[in-house]
Structure formats: C-alpha cells, structure tokens
Design a protein around this motif. Structure first.
Motif, PDB file in Angstrom:
ATOM      1  N   VAL A 164      65.264  95.114   8.291  1.00 31.64           N
ATOM      2  CA  VAL A 164      66.549  94.773   8.940  1.00 31.64           C
ATOM      3  C   VAL A 164      67.465  94.145   7.892  1.00 31.64           C
ATOM      4  CG1 VAL A 164      65.477  94.411  11.206  1.00 31.64           C
ATOM      5  CG2 VAL A 164      65.747  92.467   9.647  1.00 31.64           C
ATOM      6  N   PRO A 165      68.771  94.109   8.124  1.00 32.55           N
ATOM      7  CA  PRO A 165      69.663  93.450   7.160  1.00 32.55           C
ATOM      8  C   PRO A 165      69.352  91.955   7.070  1.00 32.55           C
ATOM      9  CG  PRO A 165      70.916  94.706   8.808  1.00 32.55           C
ATOM     10  CD  PRO A 165      69.507  94.681   9.269  1.00 32.55           C
ATOM     11  N   TRP A 166      69.632  91.364   5.921  1.00 34.26           N
ATOM     12  CA  TRP A 166      69.374  89.936   5.699  1.00 34.26           C
ATOM     13  C   TRP A 166      69.988  89.089   6.818  1.00 34.26           C
ATOM     14  CZ3 TRP A 166      66.700  86.109   4.408  1.00 34.26           C
ATOM     15  CH2 TRP A 166      67.249  84.848   4.136  1.00 34.26           C
TER      16      TRP A 166
ATOM     17  N   HIS B 167      62.823  97.910  -4.256  1.00 31.55           N
ATOM     18  CA  HIS B 167      63.613  98.585  -5.289  1.00 31.55           C
ATOM     19  C   HIS B 167      63.759 100.073  -5.057  1.00 31.55           C
ATOM     20  CE1 HIS B 167      61.933  95.052  -7.754  1.00 31.55           C
ATOM     21  NE2 HIS B 167      63.061  94.721  -7.193  1.00 31.55           N
ATOM     22  N   LEU B 168      63.594 100.506  -3.819  1.00 33.14           N
ATOM     23  CA  LEU B 168      63.623 101.938  -3.538  1.00 33.14           C
ATOM     24  C   LEU B 168      65.032 102.392  -3.204  1.00 33.14           C
ATOM     25  CD1 LEU B 168      60.444 102.135  -1.315  1.00 33.14           C
ATOM     26  CD2 LEU B 168      60.635 102.386  -3.796  1.00 33.14           C
ATOM     27  N   SER B 169      65.297 103.638  -3.495  1.00 36.07           N
ATOM     28  CA  SER B 169      66.569 104.228  -3.097  1.00 36.07           C
ATOM     29  C   SER B 169      66.359 104.970  -1.780  1.00 36.07           C
ATOM     30  CB  SER B 169      67.040 105.219  -4.167  1.00 36.07           C
ATOM     31  OG  SER B 169      67.910 106.161  -3.575  1.00 36.07           O
TER      32      SER B 169
ATOM     33  N   LYS C 162      66.473  85.766  12.745  1.00 32.38           N
ATOM     34  CA  LYS C 162      66.504  85.886  14.206  1.00 32.38           C
ATOM     35  C   LYS C 162      65.487  86.941  14.687  1.00 32.38           C
ATOM     36  CE  LYS C 162      69.824  86.477  17.858  1.00 32.38           C
ATOM     37  NZ  LYS C 162      70.937  87.323  18.157  1.00 32.38           N
ATOM     38  N   THR C 163      65.415  88.038  13.970  1.00 30.58           N
ATOM     39  CA  THR C 163      64.473  89.105  14.357  1.00 30.58           C
ATOM     40  C   THR C 163      63.037  88.596  14.295  1.00 30.58           C
ATOM     41  OG1 THR C 163      65.973  90.775  13.457  1.00 30.58           O
ATOM     42  CG2 THR C 163      63.680  91.441  13.777  1.00 30.58           C
ATOM     43  N   LEU C 164      62.685  87.931  13.195  1.00 30.88           N
ATOM     44  CA  LEU C 164      61.294  87.496  13.030  1.00 30.88           C
ATOM     45  C   LEU C 164      60.936  86.381  14.015  1.00 30.88           C
ATOM     46  CD1 LEU C 164      60.865  87.716   9.162  1.00 30.88           C
ATOM     47  CD2 LEU C 164      60.346  89.401  10.930  1.00 30.88           C
TER      48      LEU C 164
ATOM     49  N   CYS D   5      60.807  93.808   3.024  1.00 28.51           N
ATOM     50  CA  CYS D   5      61.491  94.505   1.915  1.00 28.51           C
ATOM     51  C   CYS D   5      62.964  94.110   1.873  1.00 28.51           C
ATOM     52  CB  CYS D   5      61.344  96.021   2.046  1.00 28.51           C
ATOM     53  SG  CYS D   5      62.303  96.748   3.376  1.00 28.51           S
ATOM     54  N   VAL D   6      63.285  92.981   2.483  1.00 29.39           N
ATOM     55  CA  VAL D   6      64.689  92.587   2.640  1.00 29.39           C
ATOM     56  C   VAL D   6      65.207  91.914   1.362  1.00 29.39           C
ATOM     57  CG1 VAL D   6      66.212  91.046   3.934  1.00 29.39           C
ATOM     58  CG2 VAL D   6      64.494  92.430   5.134  1.00 29.39           C
ATOM     59  N   ASN D   7      66.392  92.352   0.938  1.00 35.81           N
ATOM     60  CA  ASN D   7      67.025  91.797  -0.266  1.00 35.81           C
ATOM     61  C   ASN D   7      68.251  90.987   0.148  1.00 35.81           C
ATOM     62  OD1 ASN D   7      65.285  93.375  -2.031  1.00 35.81           O
ATOM     63  ND2 ASN D   7      66.486  95.135  -1.385  1.00 35.81           N
TER      64      ASN D   7
ATOM     65  N   THR E 205      65.650 102.293  12.248  1.00 36.53           N
ATOM     66  CA  THR E 205      66.710 103.289  12.437  1.00 36.53           C
ATOM     67  C   THR E 205      67.685 103.323  11.267  1.00 36.53           C
ATOM     68  OG1 THR E 205      67.978 101.651  13.649  1.00 36.53           O
ATOM     69  CG2 THR E 205      66.638 103.155  14.973  1.00 36.53           C
ATOM     70  N   GLY E 206      67.599 102.338  10.366  1.00 34.69           N
ATOM     71  CA  GLY E 206      68.497 102.289   9.199  1.00 34.69           C
ATOM     72  C   GLY E 206      68.004 103.206   8.090  1.00 34.69           C
ATOM     73  N   ASP E 207      68.790 103.284   7.022  1.00 35.73           N
ATOM     74  CA  ASP E 207      68.445 104.203   5.928  1.00 35.73           C
ATOM     75  C   ASP E 207      67.098 103.868   5.291  1.00 35.73           C
ATOM     76  OD1 ASP E 207      70.738 105.584   6.331  1.00 35.73           O
ATOM     77  OD2 ASP E 207      71.825 104.720   4.624  1.00 35.73           O
ATOM     78  N   GLN E 208      66.904 102.597   4.959  1.00 32.70           N
ATOM     79  CA  GLN E 208      65.661 102.199   4.290  1.00 32.70           C
ATOM     80  C   GLN E 208      64.459 102.414   5.216  1.00 32.70           C
ATOM     81  OE1 GLN E 208      64.546 101.390   1.439  1.00 32.70           O
ATOM     82  NE2 GLN E 208      63.092  99.704   1.497  1.00 32.70           N
ATOM     83  N   GLY E 209      64.595 102.005   6.454  1.00 31.49           N
ATOM     84  CA  GLY E 209      63.492 102.129   7.407  1.00 31.49           C
ATOM     85  C   GLY E 209      63.146 103.582   7.684  1.00 31.49           C
TER      86      GLY E 209
HETATM   87  N1  LIG Z   1      69.126 100.890   1.795  1.00 33.82           N
HETATM   88  C1  LIG Z   1      68.330 100.775   0.745  1.00 33.82           C
HETATM   89  O1  LIG Z   1      68.382 101.626  -0.172  1.00 33.82           O
HETATM   90  C2  LIG Z   1      67.355  99.616   0.626  1.00 33.82           C
HETATM   91  C3  LIG Z   1      66.405  99.616  -0.399  1.00 33.82           C
HETATM   92  C4  LIG Z   1      65.476  98.572  -0.457  1.00 33.82           C
HETATM   93  C5  LIG Z   1      65.525  97.542   0.461  1.00 33.82           C
HETATM   94  N2  LIG Z   1      66.477  97.546   1.439  1.00 33.82           N
HETATM   95  C6  LIG Z   1      66.503  96.450   2.421  1.00 33.82           C
HETATM   96  O2  LIG Z   1      66.115  96.984   3.668  1.00 33.82           O
HETATM   97  C7  LIG Z   1      66.851  96.379   4.712  1.00 33.82           C
HETATM   98  C8  LIG Z   1      67.491  97.462   5.560  1.00 33.82           C
HETATM   99  O3  LIG Z   1      68.420  98.181   4.799  1.00 33.82           O
HETATM  100  P1  LIG Z   1      69.311  99.333   5.467  1.00 33.82           P
HETATM  101  O4  LIG Z   1      70.221  99.818   4.427  1.00 33.82           O
HETATM  102  O5  LIG Z   1      68.429 100.301   6.167  1.00 33.82           O
HETATM  103  O6  LIG Z   1      70.109  98.447   6.544  1.00 33.82           O
HETATM  104  P2  LIG Z   1      70.925  98.811   7.848  1.00 33.82           P
HETATM  105  O7  LIG Z   1      71.000 100.282   8.011  1.00 33.82           O
HETATM  106  O8  LIG Z   1      72.198  98.032   7.820  1.00 33.82           O
HETATM  107  O9  LIG Z   1      70.022  98.171   8.999  1.00 33.82           O
HETATM  108  C9  LIG Z   1      68.779  98.653   9.377  1.00 33.82           C
HETATM  109  C10 LIG Z   1      68.619  98.561  10.896  1.00 33.82           C
HETATM  110  O10 LIG Z   1      68.494  97.184  11.266  1.00 33.82           O
HETATM  111  C11 LIG Z   1      69.006  97.018  12.580  1.00 33.82           C
HETATM  112  N3  LIG Z   1      69.947  95.890  12.558  1.00 33.82           N
HETATM  113  C12 LIG Z   1      71.245  95.866  12.156  1.00 33.82           C
HETATM  114  N4  LIG Z   1      71.759  94.628  12.255  1.00 33.82           N
HETATM  115  C13 LIG Z   1      70.768  93.852  12.753  1.00 33.82           C
HETATM  116  C14 LIG Z   1      70.677  92.480  13.104  1.00 33.82           C
HETATM  117  N5  LIG Z   1      71.714  91.645  12.950  1.00 33.82           N
HETATM  118  N6  LIG Z   1      69.491  92.027  13.590  1.00 33.82           N
HETATM  119  C15 LIG Z   1      68.441  92.848  13.743  1.00 33.82           C
HETATM  120  N7  LIG Z   1      68.462  94.162  13.443  1.00 33.82           N
HETATM  121  C16 LIG Z   1      69.617  94.644  12.942  1.00 33.82           C
HETATM  122  C17 LIG Z   1      69.706  98.305  12.972  1.00 33.82           C
HETATM  123  O11 LIG Z   1      68.841  98.980  13.861  1.00 33.82           O
HETATM  124  P3  LIG Z   1      69.004  98.911  15.465  1.00 33.82           P
HETATM  125  O12 LIG Z   1      70.473  98.757  15.752  1.00 33.82           O
HETATM  126  O13 LIG Z   1      68.480 100.233  15.875  1.00 33.82           O
HETATM  127  O14 LIG Z   1      68.178  97.753  15.893  1.00 33.82           O
HETATM  128  C18 LIG Z   1      69.804  99.086  11.677  1.00 33.82           C
HETATM  129  O15 LIG Z   1      69.695 100.473  11.862  1.00 33.82           O
HETATM  130  C19 LIG Z   1      67.883  95.442   4.075  1.00 33.82           C
HETATM  131  O16 LIG Z   1      67.456  94.116   4.206  1.00 33.82           O
HETATM  132  C20 LIG Z   1      67.901  95.857   2.613  1.00 33.82           C
HETATM  133  O17 LIG Z   1      68.097  94.746   1.749  1.00 33.82           O
HETATM  134  C21 LIG Z   1      67.398  98.575   1.547  1.00 33.82           C
END
Ligand SMILES: NC(=O)c1ccc[n+]([C@@H]2O[C@H](COP(=O)([O-])OP(=O)(O)OC[C@H]3O[C@@H](n4cnc5c(N)ncnc54)[C@H](OP(=O)(O)O)[C@@H]3O)[C@@H](O)[C@H]2O)c1
Length: 236
Positions: free
Chosen positions: A92-94, A156-158, A99-101, A116-118, A34-38
C-alpha cells in the motif's frame, strides 16, 4: 589437544547461506494488491506457480484485478487476504501504511509479513527519502504488529517490468531484511521463485531505512537514463 579433548562442544558446521526452504506450497497475499507493485508481484509469483490472493479495501476491486491477471490469482478484501495467506506482502502507499496494518493486527498475527513500502516524498527536484518516526516503514510495521514476523523486501523492483508479460526474467537482487533468519530465508526463497531474481540477506530491520531510501536514487537513475533499473550485489 583437540577441542573434544579439552571438553568444549565442537561447533556444528556453518549452514550454507544459499540453502533455502521450499516455499512452493505457501499462499501469498498482497495487501494493496490492486496497485502496480502489488499486481506486478502477484503476476510474477503466480506465473512461477505460487498461490496468490490479491487484497484490496474493496473485495470487488480485488476480484476484478485478480480476474485480469488470471493464473489462478484470487481477490479478497485485505482482511480476508491476510487471514487466508501464509506470507503477506504489504504493497500500500506509505500514506496508508500505518492505518492499514493497525486495522489488520489480528488477521496478521503469526503471519510472515513482507513490507515493500518506500516512504518517499516528491517535489520539483524529484524523489527524496522520508524518515519515519520508527526509523523505516518496516520498523513501523514491526512496532504495529508485535505478533507478526515482519521482514522487508522487494523495494527496488520496477512495476513496469513486473507487469510486462513479454519480460521473461527480472534480473535483479532483492535485499531481504529481518530479525529471524528462518523468516528471511523464506522471503529469499520466495524471491528466487521469480526467474532472474535472487534474494540476498541484507541485515536486520534497523537497517531497512537505507534500503527503502535507495529507491529515491533509483528513481533518479530511471529518469536520467529512461530505464527500469534494478540492483545487483557483486561478489556473491
Ligand atoms: N510502483 C513500484 O514500482 C514500486 C516498487 C517497489 C515498491 N513499491 C512500493 O509499493 C507500494 C505500492 O506501490 P503502488 O505504486 O502499487 O501504489 P498505489 O498503486 O498507489 O497503491 C496500491 C494500492 O493500495 C491501495 N491504497 C491506496 N491508498 C491507500 C490508503 N490510503 N490506505 C490503504 N490502501 C490504499 C489501493 O488499493 P485499493 O483501493 O484497491 O484498496 C491501491 O491500488 C508503495 O508503498 C511503494 O513505495 C512500489
């Protein structure tokens, strides 16, 4: 004297490293989808014709996000998403990674997991790399999921570009890390489903830390140049 004459077995010809498997029929799940990356990855893969299931801690949130994306994307809670998928991307965020896994160990057994977690920290000076006890997020995943096939990729994706329907091509290489070549080949093939993207094998999981950390540099690049920078590996 030829090698056959000497009694040694001739080596089979080396496999072309760009010869990748067909992954079109595999279902891809996205934990934290549900997050931006996912959502961004789900959108791009579904747009390329892949079957995608978005996972969330709450099935309802996943359903809403999936309906907004369309393209046949489905939503489910993270456990069902993992159970129903062949390949499971961890987005998911780092902070919630371990806990998730841990909670999905059974559902993820035997699955190809793509982390893909950073692990990053942020302060007044910007983003900086954290060093997880296990070495990297991908190695933490491998330690927590001994029965899964853990790889790392898509760091490394935006998300902004992934989610923008006006962007037709995502011009970037995806560094793919893992222990088993058959698994990294599948992830490279998955990346290549997205127009403009190329999956490049980049080593074993012990080298995931540098790849994850490089995102701190890309964030600095993006801030300085107001860009959505990607990466290209040259001479390939
Ligand atoms: N954003 C980018 O451009 C990008 C690029 C490359 C890699 N990444 C990596 O991809 C991951 C996600 O990035 P994001 O920007 O999409 O993050 P995000 O929006 O903060 O989180 C993604 C989803 O994870 C779930 N979540 C939030 N906190 C959680 C927790 N404590 N435990 C389990 N699930 C949780 C939430 O979904 P629900 O509430 O629906 O469960 C949320 O919508 C990060 O680890 C980041 O390093 C991001």
């Amino acid at each position: 004297m030829t090698s056959t004459d000497s009694g040694s077995t001739p080596k089979p010809p080396a496999k072309d490293p760009w010869e990748l498997p067909d992954v079109a029929d595999l279902t891809v799940g996205v934990l934290g989808g549900t997050g931006d990356q996912g959502r961004g990855l789900a959108y791009r893969l579904a747009r390329a014709g892949q079957k995608v299931i978005i996972g969330s801690r709450a099935a309802e949130r996943a359903g809403t996000a999936a309906a907004e994306l369309g393209l046949g994307v489905e939503g489910a809670d993270n456990a069902e998403c993992a159970r129903r998928s062949d390949i499971v991307i961890v987005a998911v965020p780092w902070e919630g990674h371990a806990k998730t896994l841990e909670s999905l160990r059974d559902e993820l057994a035997g699955k190809l997991v793509v982390d893909c977690v950073n692990p990053l920290g942020f302060d007044k000076k910007g983003a900086y790399a954290l060093r997880p006890e296990e070495g990297s997020a991908a190695e933490q995943a491998a330690a927590l999921l001994p029965e899964s096939r853990v790889t790392g990729a898509f760091h490394h994706l935006s998300a902004v570009l992934l989610l923008d329907p006006a962007v037709g091509q995502i011009d970037t290489d995806v560094m793919v890390l893992g222990e088993v070549r058959a698994d990294t080949d599948i992830v490279q093939a998955l990346a290549a489903r997205i127009p403009g993207m190329r999956g490049v094998f980049a080593g074993r999981l012990r080298n995931a830390h540098q790849v994850e950390s490089l995102v701190a540099n890309l964030i600095s690049v993006n801030r300085r140049y107001k860009a959505h920078a990607g990466l290209r590996v040259t001479d390939l």
